[in-house]
Design an enzyme around this catalytic site. Structure first.
Site, PDB file in Angstrom:
ATOM      1  N   HIS A  38      -8.773  28.256 -16.314  1.00 18.55           N
ATOM      2  CA  HIS A  38      -9.498  27.586 -15.230  1.00 18.55           C
ATOM      3  C   HIS A  38     -10.855  27.054 -15.703  1.00 18.55           C
ATOM      4  O   HIS A  38     -11.073  26.889 -16.893  1.00 18.55           O
ATOM      5  CB  HIS A  38      -9.613  28.514 -14.028  1.00 18.55           C
ATOM      6  N   GLU A  96      -2.324  38.369 -18.585  1.00 14.63           N
ATOM      7  CA  GLU A  96      -2.837  38.701 -17.261  1.00 14.63           C
ATOM      8  C   GLU A  96      -3.459  40.084 -17.382  1.00 14.63           C
ATOM      9  O   GLU A  96      -2.769  41.077 -17.434  1.00 14.63           O
ATOM     10  CB  GLU A  96      -1.690  38.750 -16.254  1.00 14.63           C
TER      11      GLU A  96
END
Length: 286
Positions: A75, A245
């Site tokens: 991001h 993750e």
């Protein structure tokens, strides 16, 4: 401190507003298509290169000398300011997806983009100290993007020996644990490096678990491994690449750990674990 600095690169994934947790949290997509992306979006599938002839040889203090590693902080801090740019659809070969997403956050507002940027900066310092050439897919945490297709292209252009996309998930509050996302074969550019990516993923998983003590994901994959064919950063990669993750930011306990020393120093787990033995992770000669 050793534990903290030991796993951070093994951290991250995508999530609700981020990139890849459960199906409900995955990137927004349009209908699958058969068309291939343009040449600029999908670089040629040349295999990752071995250390260049004449480059310095690895030593005990600098075991990654001659190796190139691409770190992809998930991001970007400015994504929420430009929805038009990040919602632009791009072709990831198996379907169309948004160029990028905003990422998730902890319950008190610590953003995934800030977390991945912090982890990636720490990891970069460690890897460089060990001799690696490190390239990042973004230069700060105030911009927009780049698109998921461009993130893959950066690793391909660098002919990286390994690439890791750093994320943290944003799943339901009751879900716990970390997982690693590994590419599947798609009859596309990633196919030749799927096996090397799997070896890299298993190594990072093991280093992250050992360095942080965090449990395997309770809601995705098997033994913290999830195999996917819908992520542009993996589908378009021609070098060994995985996503990590690092935990579920929407889980109150793990959200606190993400902001605390336990995970802030986790990057050493990965840098000091399998990256220190990168020739064993990939099939490339030492």
């Amino acid at each position: 401190m050793r534990v903290l600095a030991a796993s951070a690169l093994a951290l991250c994934g995508l999530a609700a507003a981020s990139c890849g947790g459960a199906a409900a949290n995955s990137e927004r997509v349009a209908a699958p298509v058969a068309a291939q992306p343009s040449a600029s979006a999908a670089p040629s599938s040349a295999p990752a290169a071995s250390p260049a002839a004449g480059s310095a040889a690895p030593t005990a203090d600098r075991p990654l000398e001659g190796r190139t590693i691409v770190i992809d902080p998930g991001h970007n801090g400015g994504n929420h300011k430009n929805p038009k740019a990040i919602n632009r659809q791009v072709n990831v070969l198996t379907q169309w997806k948004a160029c990028d997403t905003t990422g998730t956050s902890t319950n008190d507002g610590y953003s995934e983009a800030a977390f991945t940027w912090d982890v990636s900066q720490r990891l970069t310092k460690i890897l460089k100290a060990r001799g690696a050439t490190v390239k990042l897919t973004r230069a700060d945490n105030t911009g927009v993007g780049p698109c998921i297709t461009e993130r893959a292209a950066i690793g391909n252009k660098a002919k990286a020996d390994a690439a890791i996309s750093v994320h943290a998930d944003g799943s339901a509050a009751g879900n716990r644990g970390f997982h690693v996302i590994i590419p599947k074969k798609i009859n596309g550019p990633v196919d030749p490096v799927v096996n090397d990516s799997r070896r890299l993923g298993v190594a990072v998983r093991d280093a992250f678990r050992k360095g942080t003590g965090l449990p395997y994901s309770t809601y995705i994959g098997s033994k913290a491994l999830s195999f996917r064919n819908d992520l542009g950063g993996l589908n378009l990669s021609t070098v060994p690449k995985i996503f990590i993750e690092s935990g579920n930011m929407r889980n109150a306990g793990e959200g606190r750990q993400v902001q605390g020393r336990r995970l802030q120093a986790a990057h050493r787990s990965v840098a000091g674990g399998r990256f220190a033995k990168l020739p064993e992770v990939t099939s490339f000669p030492a």
